[in-house]
Design a protein around this motif. Structure first.
Motif, PDB file in Angstrom:
ATOM      1  N   TYR A  81     -14.910   5.336  -9.521  1.00  0.00           N
ATOM      2  CA  TYR A  81     -13.942   6.230 -10.149  1.00  0.00           C
ATOM      3  C   TYR A  81     -14.596   7.042 -11.268  1.00  0.00           C
ATOM      4  O   TYR A  81     -14.385   8.259 -11.387  1.00  0.00           O
ATOM      5  N   THR A 139      -0.848   4.567  -0.632  1.00  0.00           N
ATOM      6  CA  THR A 139      -1.736   5.731  -0.638  1.00  0.00           C
ATOM      7  C   THR A 139      -1.515   6.541   0.630  1.00  0.00           C
ATOM      8  O   THR A 139      -1.239   5.993   1.699  1.00  0.00           O
ATOM      9  N   ASN A 174      -9.077   8.923 -10.725  1.00  0.00           N
ATOM     10  CA  ASN A 174      -8.353   7.751 -11.217  1.00  0.00           C
ATOM     11  C   ASN A 174      -7.525   7.065 -10.139  1.00  0.00           C
ATOM     12  O   ASN A 174      -6.614   6.306 -10.439  1.00  0.00           O
ATOM     13  N   SER A 175      -7.822   7.352  -8.862  1.00  0.00           N
ATOM     14  CA  SER A 175      -7.091   6.694  -7.785  1.00  0.00           C
ATOM     15  C   SER A 175      -7.944   6.670  -6.520  1.00  0.00           C
ATOM     16  O   SER A 175      -8.926   7.431  -6.403  1.00  0.00           O
ATOM     17  N   ARG A 176      -7.556   5.813  -5.594  1.00  0.00           N
ATOM     18  CA  ARG A 176      -8.284   5.709  -4.326  1.00  0.00           C
ATOM     19  C   ARG A 176      -8.199   7.005  -3.525  1.00  0.00           C
ATOM     20  O   ARG A 176      -9.185   7.458  -2.946  1.00  0.00           O
ATOM     21  N   THR A 177      -6.996   7.572  -3.481  1.00  0.00           N
ATOM     22  CA  THR A 177      -6.812   8.799  -2.712  1.00  0.00           C
ATOM     23  C   THR A 177      -7.710   9.907  -3.232  1.00  0.00           C
ATOM     24  O   THR A 177      -8.378  10.601  -2.458  1.00  0.00           O
ATOM     25  N   LYS A 178      -7.744  10.072  -4.562  1.00  0.00           N
ATOM     26  CA  LYS A 178      -8.580  11.116  -5.154  1.00  0.00           C
ATOM     27  C   LYS A 178     -10.065  10.820  -4.947  1.00  0.00           C
ATOM     28  O   LYS A 178     -10.867  11.747  -4.752  1.00  0.00           O
ATOM     29  N   TRP A 224       0.834  -1.200   0.000  1.00  0.00           N
ATOM     30  CA  TRP A 224       0.000   0.000   0.000  1.00  0.00           C
ATOM     31  C   TRP A 224       0.867   1.248   0.000  1.00  0.00           C
ATOM     32  O   TRP A 224       1.789   1.379   0.801  1.00  0.00           O
ATOM     33  N   LYS A 254       5.556  11.558  -0.795  1.00  0.00           N
ATOM     34  CA  LYS A 254       4.093  11.604  -0.860  1.00  0.00           C
ATOM     35  C   LYS A 254       3.530  12.344   0.352  1.00  0.00           C
ATOM     36  O   LYS A 254       2.610  13.159   0.232  1.00  0.00           O
TER      37      LYS A 254
END
Length: 225
Positions: A203, A95, A209-213, A93, A141
């Motif tokens: 999504y 994120t 286009n990502s889990r965080t977003k 992981w 990050k």
């Protein structure tokens, strides 16, 4: 390997993948650890039992376990059993939310599994010497998210579809809690394939286009607290 510092024994390795277990064992063996020094567990429940019956001095913890999240494990034992034990997360992981949660509940190191053996050896050595280790990619990050509020509070695209189904909302909540698609499937009693499809739909609806977003977009429009 010439060791200039004492080894922390016994050592707990919470990892359910046999291939990764073997890889970790060989690396630890290069430090001078012997078989009896390393306590392996494939589940959180068994790892808790190990901690209750052994004075564990060092832990390597994966986050995706068959019976839950390694983050929950760290949080559950940190104050009760292992208040000062160094804990290094070794996970796939990467994120921000998951990394932050792991460090927040008491992990003292976070390294990605994708790193080569040399980098893992360096990380473990640092932890054994009393330091804390954060994978450089992860550090970048974290800094990016801390120093750029705009990255976490972007404008919601006017085409975002806030009409998620009940199942999609359930899965989104699980994603926000750091669960993998496999873990979400177990939690909701559906197949991983079905979870994959729902995540893709989420999504598309949130225009991300990502889990965080997805998590940040959902928070901004009130789908998550």
């Amino acid at each position: 390997m010439n060791i200039e510092f004492p080894l922390l024994k016994p050592l707990l390795v919470l990892e359910d993948d046999p291939a990764h277990q073997l890889r970790i064992y060989k690396i630890l063996e290069s430090f001078g650890y012997e078989k009896q020094d390393i306590l392996f567990s494939q589940t959180i429940d068994f790892a808790k039992n190990i901690c209750r019956s052994n004075s564990v001095k060092f832990m390597l913890v994966d986050l995706n376990l068959p019976d839950g999240s390694g983050i929950d494990f760290i949080e559950s034992i940190r104050d009760k059993i292992a208040s000062t034990v160094p804990i290094m997360v070794l996970s796939s992981w990467n994120t921000f939310d998951v990394i932050y949660k792991a460090l927040h509940v008491g992990a003292t190191g976070y390294v990605l599994k994708e790193k080569d053996d040399f980098e893992l050896i360096f990380s473990i050595r640092t932890m054994l010497k009393g330091g804390a280790i954060i994978d450089p990619a992860i550090a970048k990050k974290i800094l990016k998210n801390m120093n750029s509020a705009s990255e976490l509070s972007f404008d919601v695209n006017e085409n975002v579809d806030t009409n998620l189904s009940m199942r999609e909302k359930e899965i989104l909540a699980c994603v926000a809690n750091g669960l993998s698609n496999r873990e979400i499937g177990v939690e909701l009693n559906i197949s991983k394939f079905t979870v994959d499809v729902h995540v893709k739909n989420i999504y598309q609806k949130l225009a991300v286009n990502s889990r965080t977003k997805a998590i940040h977009a959902a928070k901004q429009i009130g789908l998550l607290c």
